[in-house]
Design an enzyme around this catalytic site. Structure first.
Site, PDB file in Angstrom:
ATOM      1  N   GLU A  51       0.866  -1.189   0.000  1.00  0.00           N
ATOM      2  CA  GLU A  51       0.000   0.000   0.000  1.00  0.00           C
ATOM      3  C   GLU A  51       0.896   1.231   0.000  1.00  0.00           C
ATOM      4  O   GLU A  51       1.835   1.323   0.785  1.00  0.00           O
ATOM      5  CB  GLU A  51      -0.926  -0.031   1.220  1.00  0.00           C
ATOM      6  CG  GLU A  51      -1.632   1.269   1.556  1.00  0.00           C
ATOM      7  CD  GLU A  51      -2.537   1.825   0.451  1.00  0.00           C
ATOM      8  OE1 GLU A  51      -3.407   1.086  -0.033  1.00  0.00           O
ATOM      9  OE2 GLU A  51      -2.355   2.999   0.090  1.00  0.00           O
ATOM     10  N   LEU A  56      -4.086   1.950   5.942  1.00  0.00           N
ATOM     11  CA  LEU A  56      -4.938   1.053   5.162  1.00  0.00           C
ATOM     12  C   LEU A  56      -6.368   1.575   5.187  1.00  0.00           C
ATOM     13  O   LEU A  56      -6.741   2.366   6.049  1.00  0.00           O
ATOM     14  CB  LEU A  56      -4.885  -0.358   5.757  1.00  0.00           C
ATOM     15  CG  LEU A  56      -3.523  -1.036   5.758  1.00  0.00           C
ATOM     16  CD1 LEU A  56      -3.643  -2.442   6.362  1.00  0.00           C
ATOM     17  CD2 LEU A  56      -2.931  -1.111   4.356  1.00  0.00           C
ATOM     18  N   GLY A  57      -7.166   1.097   4.259  1.00  0.00           N
ATOM     19  CA  GLY A  57      -8.591   1.455   4.262  1.00  0.00           C
ATOM     20  C   GLY A  57      -9.068   2.080   2.965  1.00  0.00           C
ATOM     21  O   GLY A  57     -10.253   2.079   2.673  1.00  0.00           O
ATOM     22  N   GLU A 226     -27.866  17.040 -13.239  1.00  0.00           N
ATOM     23  CA  GLU A 226     -27.589  15.682 -13.724  1.00  0.00           C
ATOM     24  C   GLU A 226     -27.817  15.619 -15.221  1.00  0.00           C
ATOM     25  O   GLU A 226     -28.830  16.088 -15.726  1.00  0.00           O
ATOM     26  CB  GLU A 226     -28.497  14.685 -12.976  1.00  0.00           C
ATOM     27  CG  GLU A 226     -28.594  13.293 -13.573  1.00  0.00           C
ATOM     28  CD  GLU A 226     -27.263  12.552 -13.669  1.00  0.00           C
ATOM     29  OE1 GLU A 226     -26.536  12.479 -12.662  1.00  0.00           O
ATOM     30  OE2 GLU A 226     -26.959  12.029 -14.767  1.00  0.00           O
ATOM     31  N   VAL A 260     -23.858  20.181 -18.649  1.00  0.00           N
ATOM     32  CA  VAL A 260     -22.979  21.254 -18.158  1.00  0.00           C
ATOM     33  C   VAL A 260     -22.067  21.730 -19.297  1.00  0.00           C
ATOM     34  O   VAL A 260     -21.421  20.935 -19.972  1.00  0.00           O
ATOM     35  CB  VAL A 260     -22.139  20.765 -16.952  1.00  0.00           C
ATOM     36  CG1 VAL A 260     -21.087  21.806 -16.578  1.00  0.00           C
ATOM     37  CG2 VAL A 260     -23.036  20.465 -15.770  1.00  0.00           C
ATOM     38  N   HIS A 468     -43.339  -7.433  14.974  1.00  0.00           N
ATOM     39  CA  HIS A 468     -44.171  -6.219  15.040  1.00  0.00           C
ATOM     40  C   HIS A 468     -43.830  -5.433  16.301  1.00  0.00           C
ATOM     41  O   HIS A 468     -43.655  -6.032  17.355  1.00  0.00           O
ATOM     42  CB  HIS A 468     -45.638  -6.623  15.071  1.00  0.00           C
ATOM     43  CG  HIS A 468     -46.557  -5.444  15.227  1.00  0.00           C
ATOM     44  ND1 HIS A 468     -46.803  -4.573  14.193  1.00  0.00           N
ATOM     45  CD2 HIS A 468     -47.264  -4.990  16.296  1.00  0.00           C
ATOM     46  CE1 HIS A 468     -47.645  -3.642  14.613  1.00  0.00           C
ATOM     47  NE2 HIS A 468     -47.935  -3.858  15.886  1.00  0.00           N
TER      48      HIS A 468
END
Ligand code: FAD
Length: 489
Positions: A51, A56-57, A226, A260, A468
Site C-alpha cells: 500500500e 490502510l482502508g 444531472e 454542463v 411487530h
C-alpha cells in the site's frame, strides 16, 4: 531455523524480504485488498499487502463510505433535534452546529478503524509493505516480480506466485477542471472548514445525492445538476421519481437532463452554465461546486502494458474467479470492468480471488444479487431487477408496492416518506427485485438480498413472520401486495 524466524518477523517490516516468495502479493490496501489479504491468510497462504499510503482502508475508509456515513448520521441527529418539540422534548433551545467537532468525530472514527486494520494485519501475519507498486511483466518460472518504489525513491522487488491488483479508483473531473478549495471532489468536500452557504452538485449518482442531502440538512442551498433524465439512474424509475419529489420538497433545486457547458470561478465562488432539459441555457452560482460524475480506475501506471491484461475503458477485464488475461494476476474492487464500484463488491471479489488462489470453492459475484445503498434522506436500498429490467428480460412481471405511511414503526419514527416495491415473476412468483425508499432502507435491504439469494417466492414470503412493530413488516406487506393482499394498506 533462521529462515523461519525471518518469515515470522515479516509482518513487522515495511520493506520486502528479498528471499521471500509469497503465495500472493496484493497491490492496494482498500476494502478489496485488505479483505483479500485477510481471507488469503485465513486459508493459510503467505501474504504481502503493498500500500502506498501509511494507512490502510483506501477510499472507503478515508474519503468515501465511512466519513460520509458518519456525517450523514450527524445530519440525522441534527434533523431530530430540530423536530425535538414534535417528540415532546422541549427546552433544548435552538441547536447550533459545531462543524469542527463534527469533523473531529468523523476523523476519530476513521483513525479507530485504520488502527483496527493494522491490528488485523498483524493478527493474520500479513507482511505489510509500504510503497507504490507496479507489475514488471509476466511470471518467470511461475513467480511474479512486483516492483515497489518507496517514498524516498528506492525500488525493491516483491516475489509472489500470484498477484492481486486492488488499486481502486479516483474521482473523474470535467475536462479542463482541477480540484481546489471551490471545485471539489469527495476528498476536498470532506475537509471543508465550514458548511458552505450554497453548493452545486454535478452528478446525481449515489455520491452526489448523498452530499446534496447532507448539506441541505445542514442548511446549504443545494442545486443538483444531472446529465441523464433521472437521478440515481441505476435505481428503479419509481424510486428516482419519488426521491426527486422529496428532494424538491426539501428545497433542493433539481435539474435533470442538463448538460454542463462551463464551470467558472467567480469572485466569491463558482458559476455553472448548463443547457437544461428544454434546451435553454441556465446559469447557477454557488460558494462551492462538487463534481461527482463517476470514478476512474487507477490502472494507468501499474505496468499493465507489460502484461496480457485487457482493459475496457480503463477498467480491467476478469473472469468469474477475478482472473485477468495474465496468468497468476487477479483484479478486484473498483478497477474491475462490469461491476459496480462499491466497497462490498470489492470485498467479495477479494474473497473470491483468495479462494481461487487457495484452491477453495467459491461462488462468483452475481450482478443481480448486489445490494445498492444510497444514504440520502430518505434512504434507498435495492437489490435485483428493476421493473423495467425484468420486463426487458422477458419476464411477465407482477409488482407489489407498500407505502411507509401505512407502517406503524414508520409512524413511531415520524418517517413516513417512501415505499417498498417488490418485482416478482408472475409465473412462479419468484422475487426478482426489491426496491426500498424510506427509513432504514439501507438496513432493510439485507432481508431482500437473502430472499433473492435463496430464490424466495411471494408465496413463501407472505407466510414468513416479521416482528411487530418493525419497518421490516413493510416488506411483508409489499410481498402481499404482489397478490393484491397487503394487510395494512
Ligand atoms: C464519497 C464516496 C462515498 C462512498 N460510499 C460508499 C458506500 O456507502 N458504500 C459502498 O459500498 N461504497 C461506497 N463508496 C465506494 C467505495 O469507496 C469503493 O467502492 C471502495 O473504496 C473500492 O475499494 P478498493 O479497495 O477497490 O479501492 P480503494 O478503496 O480506492 O483502495 C485502493 C488502495 O490502493 C492504493 N493504491 C493505489 N495504487 C497503488 C499502487 N500502485 N501501489 C500501492 N498502493 C496503491 C490506494 O492508496 C488505496 O489505498 C463511496 C465512494 C465515495 C467516493
Amino acid at each position: 531455523m533462521r529462515r523461519l524466524r525471518l518469515l515470522r518477523s515479516a509482518p513487522e517490516r515495511s520493506f520486502p524480504l528479498a528471499e521471500t516468495i509469497y503465495d500472493v502479493a496484493i497491490i492496494g490496501g482498500g476494502p478489496a485488498g485488505y479483505t483479500a489479504a485477510i481471507r488469503a491468510a485465513e486459508y493459510g497462504l503467505k501474504v504481502a499487502l503493498i500500500e502506498q499510503s501509511d494507512k490502510l482502508g483506501g477510499t472507503c475508509l478515508h474519503v468515501g463510505c465511512i466519513p460520509t456515513k458518519a456525517l450523514l448520521f450527524n445530519a440525522e441527529i441534527w434533523d431530530h433535534l430540530k423536530h425535538a418539540a414534535e417528540f415532546g422534548i422541549e427546552g433544548i433551545g435552538a441547536p447550533t452546529l459545531n462543524w469542527a467537532a463534527v469533523l473531529q468525530r468523523k476523523n476519530a472514527i476513521i483513525t479507530k478503524h485504520a488502527k483496527g486494520l493494522d491490528f488485523l494485519m498483524k493478527k493474520h501475519k500479513i507482511a505489510r509493505i509500504k510503497g507504490y507498486a507496479r507489475l514488471s511483466g509476466s511470471a518467470r518460472d511461475g513467480i511474479h516480480t512486483v516492483e515497489v518504489k518507496a517514498e524516498g525513491g528506492e525500488v525493491s522487488q516483491v516475489k509472489a506466485k500470484n498477484v492481486i491488483l486492488a488499486t481502486g479508483s479516483e474521482a473523474k473531473m470535467l475536462p479542463g477542471l482541477a480540484p481546489d478549495d471551490r471545485i471539489l471532489t469527495n476528498i476536498e468536500i470532506l475537509a471543508m472548514e465550514q458548511v458552505p452557504k450554497s453548493l452545486i452538485v454535478i452528478g446525481a449518482g449515489a455520491v452526489g445525492m448523498e452530499f446534496g442531502s447532507l448539506f441541505r440538512t445542514f442548511g446549504s442551498e443545494v442545486t443538483i445538476v444531472e446529465f441523464l433524465p433521472r437521478v440515481v439512474p441505476v435505481e428503479d424509475e419509481e424510486i428516482s421519481k419519488e426521491i426527486t419529489r422529496l428532494f424538491k420538497k426539501r428545497g433542493i433545486d433539481m435539474n435533470t437532463g442538463a448538460k454542463v457547458e462551463k464551470v467558472e470561478k467567480t469572485e466569491t465562488g463558482v458559476k455553472v452554465t448548463f443547457i437544461d432539459a428544454n434546451g435553454n441555457p441556465q446559469i447557477k452560482e454557488a460558494e462551492k461546486v462538487l463534481v461527482a460524475v463517476g470514478r476512474a480506475g487507477r490502472t494507468g501506471d501499474l505496468g499493465l502494458e507489460k502484461t496480457r491484461i485487457e482493459l475496457d475503458r480503463g477498467l480491467i477485464q476478469v473472469n468469474e474467479a477475478q482472473e485477468t488475461a495474465e496468468p497468476g494476476v487477479f483484479a478486484i474492487g473498483d478497477i474491475v470492468a462490469g461491476l459496480p464500484q462499491l466497497a462490498h463488491v470489492g470485498a467479495m471479489s477479494g474473497m473470491i480471488a483468495a479462494a481461487k488462489i487457495a484452491g477453495r470453492s467459491f461462488r462468483p459475484v452475481r450482478r443481480d444479487r448486489i445490494p445498492g445503498c444510497t444514504y440520502t434522506e430518505p434512504q434507498i436500498g435495492s437489490v435485483g431487477l428493476t421493473e423495467a429490467q425484468a420486463k426487458e428480460k422477458g419476464y411477465e412481471v407482477k409488482v407489489g408496492k407498500f407505502p411507509f405511511a401505512s407502517n406503524s414503526k414508520a409512524t413511531i419514527l415520524g418517517s413516513h416518506d417512501g415505499f417498498v416495491k417488490v418485482v416478482a415473476d408472475a409465473k412462479y412468483g419468484e422475487i426478482l427485485g426489491v426496491h426500498i425508499l424510506g427509513p432504514q432502507a439501507t438496513e432493510l435491504i439485507a432481508e431482500a438480498v437473502a430472499v433473492l439469494e435463496l430464490e424466495g417466492t411471494v408465496e413463501e414470503l407472505i407466510f414468513t413472520i416479521h416482528a411487530h412493530p418493525t419497518l421490516a413488516e413493510s416488506l411483508l406487506d409489499a410481498y402481499g401486495a404482489v397478490e393484491g393482499m397487503a394487510i395494512n394498506a
